[in-house]
Scaffold this active site. Structure first.
Site, PDB file in Angstrom:
ATOM      1  N   HIS A  14       3.785   3.517  -4.872  1.00 48.03           N
ATOM      2  CA  HIS A  14       3.517   3.356  -6.300  1.00 48.03           C
ATOM      3  C   HIS A  14       2.699   2.089  -6.496  1.00 48.03           C
ATOM      4  O   HIS A  14       2.448   1.336  -5.559  1.00 48.03           O
ATOM      5  CB  HIS A  14       4.808   3.317  -7.123  1.00 48.03           C
ATOM      6  CG  HIS A  14       5.582   2.033  -7.021  1.00 48.03           C
ATOM      7  ND1 HIS A  14       6.288   1.516  -8.064  1.00 48.03           N
ATOM      8  CD2 HIS A  14       5.771   1.170  -6.004  1.00 48.03           C
ATOM      9  CE1 HIS A  14       6.882   0.388  -7.695  1.00 48.03           C
ATOM     10  NE2 HIS A  14       6.583   0.165  -6.447  1.00 48.03           N
ATOM     11  N   CYS A  33       2.019  -6.059  -6.402  1.00 45.92           N
ATOM     12  CA  CYS A  33       2.449  -4.703  -6.784  1.00 45.92           C
ATOM     13  C   CYS A  33       1.393  -3.986  -7.623  1.00 45.92           C
ATOM     14  O   CYS A  33       1.486  -2.782  -7.838  1.00 45.92           O
ATOM     15  CB  CYS A  33       3.767  -4.751  -7.544  1.00 45.92           C
ATOM     16  SG  CYS A  33       5.142  -5.310  -6.518  1.00 45.92           S
ATOM     17  N   HIS A  39       1.255   0.671  -2.881  1.00 43.86           N
ATOM     18  CA  HIS A  39       2.096   0.127  -1.822  1.00 43.86           C
ATOM     19  C   HIS A  39       3.353   0.985  -1.762  1.00 43.86           C
ATOM     20  O   HIS A  39       3.630   1.735  -2.686  1.00 43.86           O
ATOM     21  CB  HIS A  39       2.439  -1.357  -2.074  1.00 43.86           C
ATOM     22  CG  HIS A  39       3.287  -1.576  -3.280  1.00 43.86           C
ATOM     23  ND1 HIS A  39       2.780  -1.560  -4.560  1.00 43.86           N
ATOM     24  CD2 HIS A  39       4.617  -1.789  -3.392  1.00 43.86           C
ATOM     25  CE1 HIS A  39       3.761  -1.766  -5.419  1.00 43.86           C
ATOM     26  NE2 HIS A  39       4.886  -1.908  -4.743  1.00 43.86           N
ATOM     27  N   HIS A  41       7.624   1.835  -0.489  1.00 43.51           N
ATOM     28  CA  HIS A  41       8.995   1.341  -0.313  1.00 43.51           C
ATOM     29  C   HIS A  41       9.822   2.382   0.416  1.00 43.51           C
ATOM     30  O   HIS A  41       9.556   3.586   0.330  1.00 43.51           O
ATOM     31  CB  HIS A  41       9.662   1.063  -1.669  1.00 43.51           C
ATOM     32  CG  HIS A  41       9.017  -0.025  -2.446  1.00 43.51           C
ATOM     33  ND1 HIS A  41       9.157  -1.352  -2.138  1.00 43.51           N
ATOM     34  CD2 HIS A  41       8.207   0.018  -3.539  1.00 43.51           C
ATOM     35  CE1 HIS A  41       8.465  -2.082  -3.002  1.00 43.51           C
ATOM     36  NE2 HIS A  41       7.879  -1.268  -3.862  1.00 43.51           N
ATOM     37  N   ASP A  79       9.986  12.147  -2.270  1.00 46.60           N
ATOM     38  CA  ASP A  79       9.869  11.693  -0.884  1.00 46.60           C
ATOM     39  C   ASP A  79       8.457  11.905  -0.352  1.00 46.60           C
ATOM     40  O   ASP A  79       7.889  12.991  -0.468  1.00 46.60           O
ATOM     41  CB  ASP A  79      10.871  12.428   0.004  1.00 46.60           C
ATOM     42  CG  ASP A  79      10.955  11.818   1.396  1.00 46.60           C
ATOM     43  OD1 ASP A  79      10.817  10.587   1.532  1.00 46.60           O
ATOM     44  OD2 ASP A  79      11.175  12.587   2.356  1.00 46.60           O
ATOM     45  N   HIS A  80       7.902  10.835   0.214  1.00 44.97           N
ATOM     46  CA  HIS A  80       6.536  10.822   0.744  1.00 44.97           C
ATOM     47  C   HIS A  80       5.517  11.238  -0.313  1.00 44.97           C
ATOM     48  O   HIS A  80       4.572  11.970  -0.031  1.00 44.97           O
ATOM     49  CB  HIS A  80       6.432  11.678   2.017  1.00 44.97           C
ATOM     50  CG  HIS A  80       7.109  11.037   3.180  1.00 44.97           C
ATOM     51  ND1 HIS A  80       8.456  11.196   3.423  1.00 44.97           N
ATOM     52  CD2 HIS A  80       6.637  10.216   4.135  1.00 44.97           C
ATOM     53  CE1 HIS A  80       8.783  10.502   4.491  1.00 44.97           C
ATOM     54  NE2 HIS A  80       7.694   9.895   4.947  1.00 44.97           N
ATOM     55  N   GLU A 125      15.025  -0.706  -4.206  1.00 43.93           N
ATOM     56  CA  GLU A 125      13.598  -0.683  -3.889  1.00 43.93           C
ATOM     57  C   GLU A 125      13.346  -1.437  -2.588  1.00 43.93           C
ATOM     58  O   GLU A 125      12.507  -1.038  -1.782  1.00 43.93           O
ATOM     59  CB  GLU A 125      12.816  -1.316  -5.045  1.00 43.93           C
ATOM     60  CG  GLU A 125      11.320  -1.311  -4.844  1.00 43.93           C
ATOM     61  CD  GLU A 125      10.591  -1.916  -6.018  1.00 43.93           C
ATOM     62  OE1 GLU A 125      10.187  -1.149  -6.916  1.00 43.93           O
ATOM     63  OE2 GLU A 125      10.432  -3.157  -6.037  1.00 43.93           O
TER      64      GLU A 125
END
Length: 136
Positions: A14, A33, A39, A41, A79-80, A125
């Site tokens: 995100h 960010c 980037h 997490h 996810d991903h 996070e």
């Protein structure tokens, strides 16, 4: 009342960037960010439900069923993925951890079986940054 918690994991990218602000203001408020290339997490999601144990099973809720419910309705969507670009329930929102956890709550709360309530979502996070949400 008994509280049962299930931990699930997902990876996602995100960026925090307000399009109504200048690049300088975004960088000032969000720092790295706001990176234009996004980037990522490694998120940890703790889902806590509450209820009274069933007299036949002793369970508040079958943890396998809870895991399937979380994975099918939330994890598969994020996810991903790029939270800013790929996730329908986050479109048009700042993809902060706070907004992500509220989105998860809005998906999961109505799916709880009879006699079980969603109590809390805790979304990490990073190992040092997390949010908790108890619904409203």
């Amino acid at each position: 009342m008994v509280y049962l918690t299930r931990l699930e994991h997902f990876n996602a990218a995100h960026k925090l960037y307000n399009p109504n602000w200048s690049l300088e203001k975004n960088e000032s408020v969000f720092g790295p960010c706001a990176n234009e290339n996004f980037h990522g997490h490694n998120y940890e999601l703790f889902v806590t439900v509450k209820g009274k144990p069933d007299p036949d099973t002793g369970f508040v809720m079958d943890v396998k069923k809870l895991s399937i419910l979380i994975r099918e309705n939330v994890i598969k969507k994020v996810d991903h993925r790029n939270l800013n670009l790929d996730v329908d329930f986050l479109k048009g929102q700042m993809c902060s951890t706070e907004n992500v956890v509220i989105g998860f709550w809005n998906i999961l709360a109505p799916l709880m079986p009879e006699g079980v309530q969603l109590h809390c979502l805790k979304l990490y996070e990073t190992p040092r940054i997390y949010v908790e949400y108890f619904g409203e």
